[in-house]
Design a protein around this motif. Sequence first.
Motif, PDB file in Angstrom:
ATOM      1  N   ILE A  85       0.509  -1.159  -0.121  1.00  0.00           N
ATOM      2  CA  ILE A  85      -0.003  -0.088  -0.332  1.00  0.00           C
ATOM      3  C   ILE A  85       1.038   0.514  -0.169  1.00  0.00           C
ATOM      4  CG2 ILE A  85      -2.157   1.187   1.326  1.00  0.00           C
ATOM      5  CD1 ILE A  85      -3.091  -1.479   2.382  1.00  0.00           C
ATOM      6  N   GLY A  86       0.291   2.277  -1.052  1.00  0.00           N
ATOM      7  CA  GLY A  86       1.476   3.062  -0.811  1.00  0.00           C
ATOM      8  C   GLY A  86       2.781   3.277  -1.902  1.00  0.00           C
ATOM      9  N   ASP A  87       3.427   4.211  -2.428  1.00  0.00           N
ATOM     10  CA  ASP A  87       4.567   4.162  -3.268  1.00  0.00           C
ATOM     11  C   ASP A  87       5.324   3.079  -2.402  1.00  0.00           C
ATOM     12  OD1 ASP A  87       3.357   5.864  -4.826  1.00  0.00           O
ATOM     13  OD2 ASP A  87       4.046   7.707  -4.035  1.00  0.00           O
ATOM     14  N   SER A  88       6.310   3.820  -1.361  1.00  0.00           N
ATOM     15  CA  SER A  88       7.491   2.689  -0.059  1.00  0.00           C
ATOM     16  C   SER A  88       6.987   1.303  -1.030  1.00  0.00           C
ATOM     17  CB  SER A  88       7.698   3.502   0.698  1.00  0.00           C
ATOM     18  OG  SER A  88       6.530   3.293   1.054  1.00  0.00           O
ATOM     19  N   ALA A  89       5.691   1.217  -0.894  1.00  0.00           N
ATOM     20  CA  ALA A  89       5.767  -0.907  -0.965  1.00  0.00           C
ATOM     21  C   ALA A  89       5.178  -0.960  -2.581  1.00  0.00           C
ATOM     22  CB  ALA A  89       4.046  -1.245  -0.563  1.00  0.00           C
ATOM     23  N   MET A  90       5.539   0.028  -3.368  1.00  0.00           N
ATOM     24  CA  MET A  90       4.612  -0.477  -4.794  1.00  0.00           C
ATOM     25  C   MET A  90       5.995  -1.677  -5.263  1.00  0.00           C
ATOM     26  SD  MET A  90       2.984   1.536  -5.678  1.00  0.00           S
ATOM     27  CE  MET A  90       3.385   1.017  -7.389  1.00  0.00           C
ATOM     28  N   GLY A  91       6.954  -2.392  -4.652  1.00  0.00           N
ATOM     29  CA  GLY A  91       7.747  -4.100  -5.286  1.00  0.00           C
ATOM     30  C   GLY A  91       7.446  -4.477  -4.436  1.00  0.00           C
ATOM     31  N   ILE A  92       6.055  -4.676  -3.335  1.00  0.00           N
ATOM     32  CA  ILE A  92       5.761  -6.108  -2.664  1.00  0.00           C
ATOM     33  C   ILE A  92       3.934  -6.390  -3.793  1.00  0.00           C
ATOM     34  CG2 ILE A  92       4.171  -7.008  -0.610  1.00  0.00           C
ATOM     35  CD1 ILE A  92       6.356  -4.554   0.725  1.00  0.00           C
ATOM     36  N   ASN A  93       4.151  -7.062  -4.035  1.00  0.00           N
ATOM     37  CA  ASN A  93       3.493  -7.460  -5.015  1.00  0.00           C
ATOM     38  C   ASN A  93       3.380  -8.558  -5.878  1.00  0.00           C
ATOM     39  OD1 ASN A  93       0.563  -7.382  -6.235  1.00  0.00           O
ATOM     40  ND2 ASN A  93       1.950  -6.685  -8.173  1.00  0.00           N
ATOM     41  N   SER A  94       2.526  -9.862  -4.413  1.00  0.00           N
ATOM     42  CA  SER A  94       2.807 -11.385  -4.723  1.00  0.00           C
ATOM     43  C   SER A  94       1.540 -12.048  -5.917  1.00  0.00           C
ATOM     44  CB  SER A  94       3.129 -12.538  -3.508  1.00  0.00           C
ATOM     45  OG  SER A  94       1.073 -12.017  -3.063  1.00  0.00           O
ATOM     46  N   PRO A  95       1.736 -13.222  -6.239  1.00  0.00           N
ATOM     47  CA  PRO A  95       0.948 -14.103  -7.364  1.00  0.00           C
ATOM     48  C   PRO A  95      -0.669 -14.037  -6.316  1.00  0.00           C
ATOM     49  CG  PRO A  95       2.761 -15.465  -7.129  1.00  0.00           C
ATOM     50  CD  PRO A  95       2.939 -14.016  -6.233  1.00  0.00           C
ATOM     51  N   ILE A  96      -1.331 -14.564  -6.406  1.00  0.00           N
ATOM     52  CA  ILE A  96      -2.646 -14.843  -6.018  1.00  0.00           C
ATOM     53  C   ILE A  96      -2.369 -16.870  -5.462  1.00  0.00           C
ATOM     54  CG2 ILE A  96      -5.371 -15.510  -5.707  1.00  0.00           C
ATOM     55  CD1 ILE A  96      -5.093 -13.339  -7.657  1.00  0.00           C
ATOM     56  N   ILE A  97      -2.381 -16.714  -3.885  1.00  0.00           N
ATOM     57  CA  ILE A  97      -1.593 -18.035  -4.094  1.00  0.00           C
ATOM     58  C   ILE A  97      -2.377 -18.894  -2.750  1.00  0.00           C
ATOM     59  CG2 ILE A  97      -0.272 -19.230  -2.855  1.00  0.00           C
ATOM     60  CD1 ILE A  97       1.498 -17.280  -3.887  1.00  0.00           C
ATOM     61  N   SER A  98      -3.448 -20.157  -3.066  1.00  0.00           N
ATOM     62  CA  SER A  98      -3.426 -20.335  -2.331  1.00  0.00           C
ATOM     63  C   SER A  98      -2.839 -21.506  -1.153  1.00  0.00           C
ATOM     64  CB  SER A  98      -4.664 -21.716  -2.736  1.00  0.00           C
ATOM     65  OG  SER A  98      -5.977 -21.234  -3.506  1.00  0.00           O
ATOM     66  N   ASP A  99      -1.748 -22.083  -1.657  1.00  0.00           N
ATOM     67  CA  ASP A  99      -0.856 -23.118  -0.361  1.00  0.00           C
ATOM     68  C   ASP A  99       0.581 -22.659  -1.590  1.00  0.00           C
ATOM     69  OD1 ASP A  99      -0.359 -24.639   1.027  1.00  0.00           O
ATOM     70  OD2 ASP A  99      -1.090 -26.394  -0.451  1.00  0.00           O
ATOM     71  N   GLY A 100       1.383 -22.750  -0.176  1.00  0.00           N
ATOM     72  CA  GLY A 100       2.747 -22.369  -0.856  1.00  0.00           C
ATOM     73  C   GLY A 100       3.014 -20.826   0.067  1.00  0.00           C
ATOM     74  N   GLU A 101       4.214 -20.234  -0.800  1.00  0.00           N
ATOM     75  CA  GLU A 101       4.920 -18.775   0.132  1.00  0.00           C
ATOM     76  C   GLU A 101       4.908 -18.094  -1.026  1.00  0.00           C
ATOM     77  OE1 GLU A 101       9.488 -21.094   1.513  1.00  0.00           O
ATOM     78  OE2 GLU A 101       7.474 -21.669   1.891  1.00  0.00           O
ATOM     79  N   TRP A 102       5.599 -16.954  -1.187  1.00  0.00           N
ATOM     80  CA  TRP A 102       6.281 -16.156  -1.405  1.00  0.00           C
ATOM     81  C   TRP A 102       6.974 -15.554  -0.871  1.00  0.00           C
ATOM     82  CZ3 TRP A 102       5.587 -10.856  -1.381  1.00  0.00           C
ATOM     83  CH2 TRP A 102       6.295 -10.171  -2.625  1.00  0.00           C
ATOM     84  N   SER A 103       8.153 -15.236  -1.050  1.00  0.00           N
ATOM     85  CA  SER A 103       9.757 -14.068  -0.142  1.00  0.00           C
ATOM     86  C   SER A 103       9.421 -12.482  -1.024  1.00  0.00           C
ATOM     87  CB  SER A 103      10.234 -14.489  -0.152  1.00  0.00           C
ATOM     88  OG  SER A 103      10.676 -15.677   0.591  1.00  0.00           O
ATOM     89  N   HIS A 104       9.698 -11.853  -0.073  1.00  0.00           N
ATOM     90  CA  HIS A 104      10.536 -10.276  -1.027  1.00  0.00           C
ATOM     91  C   HIS A 104      11.533  -9.915   0.638  1.00  0.00           C
ATOM     92  CE1 HIS A 104       9.978  -5.981  -2.493  1.00  0.00           C
ATOM     93  NE2 HIS A 104      10.708  -6.297  -0.875  1.00  0.00           N
TER      94      HIS A 104
END
Length: 142
Positions: free
Chosen positions: A98-117
């Motif tokens: 949310i907001g300009d500083s967090a623009m790079g945080i954008n995972s795919p839609i996931i039901s089961d699994g993980e995503w890292s930043h």
Amino acid sequence: MSIGTPLRRAPRLALIVAALATAGLVAGCGSGTTGSTPSTTTVAPSTTVAATPTATQPAAVTVDVHKMKFSPENITVKVGDTVTWKFSDKVPHAVQGIGDSAMGINSPIISDGEWSHTFTVAGTYRYLCPLHPEMRGTVTVR
């Protein structure tokens, strides 16, 4: 035939090529203390993992995405640390800054699994699930 004919130049050209090749081999056999040739090093991945992060080793922090919430909702990490969101819910979710500083945080839609930043800049990063906007969290990077 004159000196410039192709038949007389061929042996001279072969001699020049051989001399250059020999010079190249000799130059490559030096001690390496004064050469400016860049070197390449291949490092095999380590199979050991430290139990706790050190000052030079980034930390890995996990946020569980389960039962329609991020847990914990608010976390604090250091610059260079990686946050992993682990999804294990009956419905799909995502992580969106949310907001300009967090623009790079954008995972795919996931039901089961993980995503890292990995967070490389200090600041406060707010995020939500774009499918369920009531699901919100904050990562504070120091």
